[in-house]
Enzyme design. Sequence first.
Site, PDB file in Angstrom:
ATOM      1  N   ASP A   9      48.150   8.241  86.860  1.00 40.09           N
ATOM      2  CA  ASP A   9      46.918   8.034  86.034  1.00 40.09           C
ATOM      3  C   ASP A   9      47.325   8.725  84.826  1.00 40.09           C
ATOM      4  O   ASP A   9      48.804   9.213  84.587  1.00 40.09           O
ATOM      5  CB  ASP A   9      45.827   8.180  86.637  1.00 40.09           C
ATOM      6  CG  ASP A   9      45.517   9.885  86.663  1.00 40.09           C
ATOM      7  OD1 ASP A   9      46.546  10.727  86.439  1.00 40.09           O
ATOM      8  OD2 ASP A   9      44.457  10.291  87.107  1.00 40.09           O
ATOM      9  N   CYS A  66      48.605  12.495  89.886  1.00 40.81           N
ATOM     10  CA  CYS A  66      47.376  12.393  89.153  1.00 40.81           C
ATOM     11  C   CYS A  66      47.107  13.823  88.847  1.00 40.81           C
ATOM     12  O   CYS A  66      47.832  14.886  89.190  1.00 40.81           O
ATOM     13  CB  CYS A  66      46.272  11.384  89.736  1.00 40.81           C
ATOM     14  SG  CYS A  66      45.381  12.294  91.198  1.00 40.81           S
ATOM     15  N   THR A  68      44.939  16.202  90.060  1.00 39.20           N
ATOM     16  CA  THR A  68      44.946  17.100  91.049  1.00 39.20           C
ATOM     17  C   THR A  68      45.840  16.445  92.232  1.00 39.20           C
ATOM     18  O   THR A  68      46.273  17.340  93.430  1.00 39.20           O
ATOM     19  CB  THR A  68      43.692  17.461  91.969  1.00 39.20           C
ATOM     20  OG1 THR A  68      43.143  15.954  92.424  1.00 39.20           O
ATOM     21  CG2 THR A  68      42.531  18.040  90.891  1.00 39.20           C
ATOM     22  N   HIS A  99      58.939  16.556 108.911  1.00 36.48           N
ATOM     23  CA  HIS A  99      58.010  16.328 109.987  1.00 36.48           C
ATOM     24  C   HIS A  99      56.943  15.023 110.264  1.00 36.48           C
ATOM     25  O   HIS A  99      56.662  14.463 111.140  1.00 36.48           O
ATOM     26  CB  HIS A  99      57.177  17.732 110.270  1.00 36.48           C
ATOM     27  CG  HIS A  99      57.903  18.792 110.840  1.00 36.48           C
ATOM     28  ND1 HIS A  99      57.375  20.033 110.893  1.00 36.48           N
ATOM     29  CD2 HIS A  99      59.215  19.107 110.686  1.00 36.48           C
ATOM     30  CE1 HIS A  99      58.070  20.926 111.313  1.00 36.48           C
ATOM     31  NE2 HIS A  99      59.084  20.209 111.066  1.00 36.48           N
ATOM     32  N   HIS A 134      58.041  14.213 116.451  1.00 42.41           N
ATOM     33  CA  HIS A 134      57.260  13.922 115.274  1.00 42.41           C
ATOM     34  C   HIS A 134      56.986  12.333 115.129  1.00 42.41           C
ATOM     35  O   HIS A 134      56.091  12.241 114.494  1.00 42.41           O
ATOM     36  CB  HIS A 134      58.001  14.523 113.944  1.00 42.41           C
ATOM     37  CG  HIS A 134      58.388  16.046 114.242  1.00 42.41           C
ATOM     38  ND1 HIS A 134      57.482  17.052 113.995  1.00 42.41           N
ATOM     39  CD2 HIS A 134      59.504  16.897 114.145  1.00 42.41           C
ATOM     40  CE1 HIS A 134      58.030  18.184 114.061  1.00 42.41           C
ATOM     41  NE2 HIS A 134      59.101  17.925 114.057  1.00 42.41           N
TER      42      HIS A 134
END
Length: 144
Positions: A9, A66, A68, A99, A134
């Site tokens: 963004d 973005c 955060t 993993h 995994h």
Amino acid sequence: METIAFASDHAGYELKEALIEYVNSKGYNVIDFGTHSEESCDYPDFAHSAAMAVEDGTAAFGIAMCGTGNGIQMTLNKHQGIRAALCWRPELAALAKEHNNANILVLPARFVSYDEAVAIVDAYLNAQFEGGRHQRRIDKIAVK
């Protein structure tokens, strides 16, 4: 060389542009799904296109950001074929690939410097999925 889908963004735009230049210098191809400026915009408009490119094999994996990292990661993970991992340290990025076989690396653009982002991207690019136990866990992620 592999193709990377990029999305961001407005908050991630500057970092996205710098990282595109960085991965290009390492020989990767890039599809830039936007945004293409710092003008305010909505991360889902770009995340969905990048996720679809990874899902359909147009891109081998993705890098998204973005402010955060949370919003774009939530959007990406709505796609059944996506395992987007929000990473703010190189160790997290390596483990996300090793993993969780993360196929989109997500960065919190307002909380990492360019140098930190490069270290995170390098850790992700250099890691390999370990498979084994995994894979069993990954097979249980998708809602059927």
